[in-house]
Design a protein around this motif. Structure first.
Motif, mmCIF file in Angstrom:
data_model
loop_
_atom_site.group_PDB
_atom_site.id
_atom_site.type_symbol
_atom_site.label_atom_id
_atom_site.label_comp_id
_atom_site.label_asym_id
_atom_site.label_seq_id
_atom_site.Cartn_x
_atom_site.Cartn_y
_atom_site.Cartn_z
ATOM 1 N N GLN A 173 3.777 1.667 8.907
ATOM 2 C CA GLN A 173 4.582 0.498 9.261
ATOM 3 C C GLN A 173 3.692 -0.655 9.716
ATOM 4 O O GLN A 173 3.925 -1.809 9.368
ATOM 5 C CB GLN A 173 5.595 0.849 10.373
ATOM 6 N N ILE A 174 2.676 -0.329 10.484
ATOM 7 C CA ILE A 174 1.749 -1.367 10.954
ATOM 8 C C ILE A 174 0.990 -1.961 9.765
ATOM 9 O O ILE A 174 0.800 -3.181 9.693
ATOM 10 C CB ILE A 174 0.784 -0.794 12.008
ATOM 11 N N GLY A 175 0.581 -1.128 8.820
ATOM 12 C CA GLY A 175 -0.074 -1.630 7.609
ATOM 13 C C GLY A 175 0.817 -2.595 6.854
ATOM 14 O O GLY A 175 0.366 -3.634 6.362
ATOM 15 N N MET A 176 2.105 -2.281 6.772
ATOM 16 C CA MET A 176 3.056 -3.171 6.098
ATOM 17 C C MET A 176 3.185 -4.491 6.850
ATOM 18 O O MET A 176 3.228 -5.566 6.242
ATOM 19 C CB MET A 176 4.414 -2.460 5.989
ATOM 20 N N LEU A 177 3.254 -4.429 8.175
ATOM 21 C CA LEU A 177 3.357 -5.658 8.963
ATOM 22 C C LEU A 177 2.094 -6.511 8.830
ATOM 23 O O LEU A 177 2.172 -7.745 8.746
ATOM 24 C CB LEU A 177 3.633 -5.335 10.426
ATOM 25 N N MET A 178 0.933 -5.862 8.789
ATOM 26 C CA MET A 178 -0.316 -6.606 8.569
ATOM 27 C C MET A 178 -0.274 -7.314 7.216
ATOM 28 O O MET A 178 -0.657 -8.488 7.103
ATOM 29 C CB MET A 178 -1.515 -5.654 8.614
ATOM 30 N N ALA A 179 0.194 -6.581 6.212
ATOM 31 C CA ALA A 179 0.270 -7.170 4.866
ATOM 32 C C ALA A 179 1.240 -8.352 4.846
ATOM 33 O O ALA A 179 0.939 -9.399 4.256
ATOM 34 C CB ALA A 179 0.684 -6.105 3.852
ATOM 35 N N MET A 180 2.400 -8.190 5.473
ATOM 36 C CA MET A 180 3.366 -9.295 5.505
ATOM 37 C C MET A 180 2.778 -10.510 6.218
ATOM 38 O O MET A 180 2.978 -11.638 5.782
ATOM 39 C CB MET A 180 4.666 -8.859 6.206
ATOM 40 N N LEU A 181 2.054 -10.269 7.291
ATOM 41 C CA LEU A 181 1.421 -11.365 8.015
ATOM 42 C C LEU A 181 0.417 -12.083 7.122
ATOM 43 O O LEU A 181 0.405 -13.315 7.043
ATOM 44 C CB LEU A 181 0.741 -10.834 9.280
ATOM 45 N N ILE B 270 -0.284 -5.438 -2.504
ATOM 46 C CA ILE B 270 -0.459 -4.042 -2.927
ATOM 47 C C ILE B 270 -0.573 -3.137 -1.708
ATOM 48 O O ILE B 270 0.074 -2.084 -1.637
ATOM 49 C CB ILE B 270 -1.677 -3.907 -3.862
ATOM 50 N N LEU B 271 -1.384 -3.542 -0.734
ATOM 51 C CA LEU B 271 -1.502 -2.764 0.494
ATOM 52 C C LEU B 271 -0.150 -2.652 1.198
ATOM 53 O O LEU B 271 0.218 -1.578 1.692
ATOM 54 C CB LEU B 271 -2.529 -3.383 1.446
ATOM 55 N N GLY B 272 0.600 -3.736 1.216
ATOM 56 C CA GLY B 272 1.923 -3.711 1.839
ATOM 57 C C GLY B 272 2.862 -2.755 1.131
ATOM 58 O O GLY B 272 3.594 -1.998 1.776
ATOM 59 N N GLY B 273 2.841 -2.770 -0.195
ATOM 60 C CA GLY B 273 3.690 -1.853 -0.955
ATOM 61 C C GLY B 273 3.308 -0.406 -0.728
ATOM 62 O O GLY B 273 4.177 0.459 -0.548
ATOM 63 N N LEU B 274 2.009 -0.127 -0.735
ATOM 64 C CA LEU B 274 1.555 1.239 -0.480
ATOM 65 C C LEU B 274 1.882 1.668 0.950
ATOM 66 O O LEU B 274 2.264 2.817 1.197
ATOM 67 C CB LEU B 274 0.050 1.357 -0.741
ATOM 68 N N SER B 275 1.753 0.735 1.889
ATOM 69 C CA SER B 275 2.090 1.049 3.279
ATOM 70 C C SER B 275 3.580 1.320 3.432
ATOM 71 O O SER B 275 3.974 2.241 4.155
ATOM 72 C CB SER B 275 1.672 -0.100 4.206
ATOM 73 N N LEU B 276 4.407 0.539 2.744
ATOM 74 C CA LEU B 276 5.848 0.770 2.807
ATOM 75 C C LEU B 276 6.189 2.130 2.209
ATOM 76 O O LEU B 276 7.015 2.871 2.760
ATOM 77 C CB LEU B 276 6.606 -0.339 2.089
ATOM 78 N N ALA B 277 5.546 2.486 1.102
ATOM 79 C CA ALA B 277 5.764 3.814 0.509
ATOM 80 C C ALA B 277 5.338 4.905 1.487
ATOM 81 O O ALA B 277 6.046 5.906 1.668
ATOM 82 C CB ALA B 277 4.995 3.936 -0.801
ATOM 83 N N GLY B 278 4.189 4.712 2.143
ATOM 84 C CA GLY B 278 3.736 5.676 3.143
ATOM 85 C C GLY B 278 4.704 5.788 4.308
ATOM 86 O O GLY B 278 4.953 6.888 4.823
ATOM 87 N N ALA B 279 5.267 4.648 4.719
ATOM 88 C CA ALA B 279 6.244 4.670 5.812
ATOM 89 C C ALA B 279 7.477 5.467 5.415
ATOM 90 O O ALA B 279 7.991 6.270 6.206
ATOM 91 C CB ALA B 279 6.629 3.235 6.205
ATOM 92 N N CYS B 280 7.936 5.276 4.186
ATOM 93 C CA CYS B 280 9.101 6.034 3.709
ATOM 94 C C CYS B 280 8.782 7.516 3.573
ATOM 95 O O CYS B 280 9.645 8.360 3.789
ATOM 96 C CB CYS B 280 9.587 5.482 2.368
#
Length: 187
Positions: A132-140, A155-165
């Motif tokens: 989740q933090i990786g996704m927030l970093m990517a969104m920022l 790409i990092l945000g998408g992979l982070s979101l997949a990892g969060a799920c």
């Protein structure tokens, strides 16, 4: 008779240890996702029931093998929390906070009542926030960068979101919903 202290209690703690045990058996090849002893004769498909959301179990696999079941649990909670502190500090630093306020806010998040309640109920998966933090970093980064690097962050945000799920599907799904709303403001 010596009983090991576990940070947490309730059937959720038992369920966490149970899932990590069965995940380890799955990876070792000594078990599958269908547990035939539960709900006999049909069986219980742990994979379908949990949405195969075992990313935290996969990350913990090395020390589960090293220490064993259930001894891994307290180390898992410790690594999860310190990983959260480290990554949250990085996120807050990306938001231009200096080191000590970023670290202080990270500790505040980790020692928040919600976090403590989840841990005391035996649910460290709900506070495994690395993805989740990786996704927030990517969104920022996506919303503040005006360069080709925003594709890499996407790409990092998408992979982070997949990892969060794949860690805790509800947390990942809610994060994706929030990211979609934020994304609407930047289209």
């Amino acid at each position: 008779d010596h009983k090991e202290f576990f940070l947490g209690d309730t059937t959720d703690l038992q369920g966490t240890v149970w899932v990590f045990h069965h995940f380890t058996n799955l990876i070792d090849g000594s078990g599958g996702t269908v547990l035939s002893d539960l709900y006999a004769p049909v069986g219980f498909d742990m994979g379908l029931n949990t949405g195969f959301a075992w990313a935290d179990a996969a990350l913990a696999y090395p020390y589960v093998k090293w220490i064993g079941i259930p001894g891994f649990y307290n180390l898992h909670v410790f690594i999860t929390l310190w990983g959260n502190v480290f990554l949250l500090s990085m996120l807050f630093r990306m938001m231009k906070l200096s080191l000590f306020p970023a670290f202080g806010l990270s500790l505040l998040c980790v020692f928040h009542n919600f976090t403590q309640d989840e841990l005391f109920q035996g649910r460290p998966t709900q506070v495994h926030w690395w993805f989740q933090i990786g996704m927030l970093m990517a969104m920022l980064k996506i919303t503040t960068l005006q360069s080709d690097l925003s594709r890499r962050w996407a790409i990092l945000g998408g992979l982070s979101l997949a990892g969060a799920c794949l860690t805790y599907w509800f947390g990942g799904a809610s994060l994706g919903f929030i990211a979609a709303i934020v994304g609407l403001f930047y289209i």
